[in-house]
Write a protein that holds these residues in place. Structure first.
Motif, PDB file in Angstrom:
ATOM      1  N   ALA A   1       0.872  -1.165   0.000  1.00  0.00           N
ATOM      2  CA  ALA A   1       0.000   0.000   0.000  1.00  0.00           C
ATOM      3  C   ALA A   1       0.914   1.221   0.000  1.00  0.00           C
ATOM      4  CB  ALA A   1      -0.902  -0.005   1.225  1.00  0.00           C
ATOM      5  N   THR A   2       0.854   1.996  -1.057  1.00  0.00           N
ATOM      6  CA  THR A   2       1.815   3.088  -1.248  1.00  0.00           C
ATOM      7  C   THR A   2       1.168   4.450  -1.069  1.00  0.00           C
ATOM      8  OG1 THR A   2       1.403   3.132  -3.630  1.00  0.00           O
ATOM      9  CG2 THR A   2       3.192   1.712  -2.842  1.00  0.00           C
TER      10      THR A   2
ATOM     11  N   VAL B   1       1.288  -2.577  -6.861  1.00  0.00           N
ATOM     12  CA  VAL B   1       1.282  -1.311  -6.134  1.00  0.00           C
ATOM     13  C   VAL B   1      -0.175  -0.940  -5.885  1.00  0.00           C
ATOM     14  CG1 VAL B   1       1.753   1.163  -6.283  1.00  0.00           C
ATOM     15  CG2 VAL B   1       3.455  -0.479  -7.104  1.00  0.00           C
ATOM     16  N   ALA B   2      -0.543  -0.757  -4.625  1.00  0.00           N
ATOM     17  CA  ALA B   2      -1.912  -0.372  -4.273  1.00  0.00           C
ATOM     18  C   ALA B   2      -1.864   1.023  -3.659  1.00  0.00           C
ATOM     19  CB  ALA B   2      -2.520  -1.374  -3.293  1.00  0.00           C
TER      20      ALA B   2
ATOM     21  N   THR C   1       4.468  -4.354 -13.373  1.00  0.00           N
ATOM     22  CA  THR C   1       3.900  -4.156 -12.037  1.00  0.00           C
ATOM     23  C   THR C   1       2.427  -3.802 -12.165  1.00  0.00           C
ATOM     24  OG1 THR C   1       6.013  -3.355 -11.193  1.00  0.00           O
ATOM     25  CG2 THR C   1       4.064  -2.859  -9.884  1.00  0.00           C
ATOM     26  N   THR C   2       1.577  -4.531 -11.465  1.00  0.00           N
ATOM     27  CA  THR C   2       0.150  -4.235 -11.469  1.00  0.00           C
ATOM     28  C   THR C   2      -0.117  -3.024 -10.591  1.00  0.00           C
ATOM     29  OG1 THR C   2      -0.467  -6.537 -11.840  1.00  0.00           O
ATOM     30  CG2 THR C   2      -2.143  -5.108 -10.880  1.00  0.00           C
ATOM     31  N   LEU C   3      -0.874  -2.067 -11.119  1.00  0.00           N
ATOM     32  CA  LEU C   3      -1.209  -0.847 -10.392  1.00  0.00           C
ATOM     33  C   LEU C   3      -2.675  -0.878  -9.997  1.00  0.00           C
ATOM     34  CD1 LEU C   3      -0.601   2.084  -9.447  1.00  0.00           C
ATOM     35  CD2 LEU C   3      -1.218   2.832 -11.762  1.00  0.00           C
TER      36      LEU C   3
ATOM     37  N   ALA D   1      -8.643  -1.470  -9.662  1.00  0.00           N
ATOM     38  CA  ALA D   1      -8.991  -0.650  -8.511  1.00  0.00           C
ATOM     39  C   ALA D   1      -8.983  -1.523  -7.262  1.00  0.00           C
ATOM     40  CB  ALA D   1     -10.355   0.000  -8.703  1.00  0.00           C
ATOM     41  N   ALA D   2      -8.735  -0.889  -6.112  1.00  0.00           N
ATOM     42  CA  ALA D   2      -8.694  -1.609  -4.841  1.00  0.00           C
ATOM     43  C   ALA D   2      -9.616  -0.904  -3.853  1.00  0.00           C
ATOM     44  CB  ALA D   2      -7.266  -1.663  -4.288  1.00  0.00           C
TER      45      ALA D   2
END
Length: 341
Positions: A197-198, A236-237, A270-272, A317-318
């Motif tokens: 979680a960034t 990257v979330a 990298t999955t965003l 989306a998260a």
């Protein structure tokens, strides 16, 4: 005496002119943000790509009947969720988590794999760093070693990935990079994923230094540091909330701006995931009427319209978080993001 008065008047006139210019600039920026959110073309919906959700600690902390696992799996499938970040317990100051905190982890993994093996189950490991008032000191090599060993323990249990949520992280922090390098070696050895979680990307150079004195846990990152972190991650979330925006259109415009810039920074491998909040409690920096499922998804789709081509399999989306999202909000998710009627 008269010359002093004249100097004061000139200074005051200069300040007044500068203030007026700044006010005009801010007004123009707000008008532009309103136009972008309300009138900007919305980009594609999820299209069956990856999507994530942060899940409550209760799933690893206590036993549950079969009906609960049935309902969880059905909800994840219905809402197109491919990745679940299960909170497994906060790290203590030594970088460890007592086993009692996650006594139901094995049962959870077994139950979910019987129901749907395609959903990736991640161990969500987090804590507040000492610079934000928490107990964790990432500069301590022993603590970082313990965190890595803690993460490896969850991989041995059978989780599909490790998801870090350690904050605040200052832009340029090399201690985090060292932790990610060490953990990446462990996840690769287990054929697992590493995610985090960034923080948000700084809107302009030096923004972090302006915000940090007001918000202790602020951690706006530079583009260069974002790349350094993303290169070490499989996912990257982005924690795309707590912006202190008073209006939904302003928040949506901020999300669009971040989505547009981050889509090219994360890298092709990298999955965003762009975070979407559904919390209800009002607090400093967060207004639920401004930051919500509708404005967040609208902002993501507008941002995608202006971003470069992004591999559909590496963008989603998260939802933060599973325990704050009711069925009405999930219905909005299915309509506005999955394209279901």
């Amino acid at each position: 005496m008269e010359s002093n008065r004249s100097l004061v008047r000139r200074v005051l006139r200069g300040l007044l002119a500068a203030s007026a210019g700044l006010a005009v600039l801010c007004t123009l920026l707000l008008v532009a943000a309103l136009g972008i959110y309300k009138l900007g073309p919305a980009g594609p919906q999820s299209g069956g790509g990856p999507n994530a959700v942060w899940a409550a600690h209760k799933w690893v902390g206590a036993n549950h009947p079969d009906e609960s696992y049935d309902a969880l799996a059905a909800a994840l499938q219905r809402n197109g969720i491919t990745d679940v970040y299960f909170h497994v317990g906060p790290l203590d100051g030594d970088g460890l988590i007592p086993r009692a905190k996650y006594r139901n982890a094995r049962a959870l993994l077994a139950a979910m794999r019987v129901r749907d093996r395609s959903i990736r189950l991640h161990a969500w490991i987090g804590q507040v760093e000492r610079r934000g008032g928490g107990p964790l000191d990432l500069s301590d090599t022993g603590v970082r070693g313990n965190i890595r060993r803690t993460a490896e323990g969850f991989l041995e249990i059978g989780f599909d990935g490790i998801h870090y949520n350690i904050e605040p992280i200052r832009s340029g922090d090399t201690d985090l990079l060292a932790l990610l390098d060490a953990t990446r070696a462990a996840t690769r050895a287990h054929g697992a994923l590493l995610s985090m979680a960034t923080d948000e990307l700084e809107p302009f150079p030096g923004a972090e230094y302006l915000v940090r004195p007001l918000v202790r846990q602020a951690g706006l990152w530079s583009p260069a540091y974002y790349r350094d972190v993303a290169l070490r991650l499989d996912q990257v979330a982005v924690m795309m909330y707590d912006t202190a925006s008073p209006w939904d259109w302003l928040y949506g415009a901020i999300v669009a701006y971040e989505t547009w810039r981050l889509a090219d920074l994360a890298g092709p491998d990298t999955t965003l995931f762009m975070g979407v909040p559904t919390a209800e409690e009002r607090r400093f920096g967060f207004r639920p009427e401004a930051e919500n499922m509708v404005s967040g998804l609208r902002g993501i789709r507008v941002g995608l319209q202006y971003a470069g081509d992004r591999e559909p399999g590496h963008f989603g989306a998260a939802v933060y978080a599973g325990w704050t999202t009711d069925e009405a909000e999930w219905a909005i998710w299915r309509r506005d993001w999955l394209g279901q009627q």
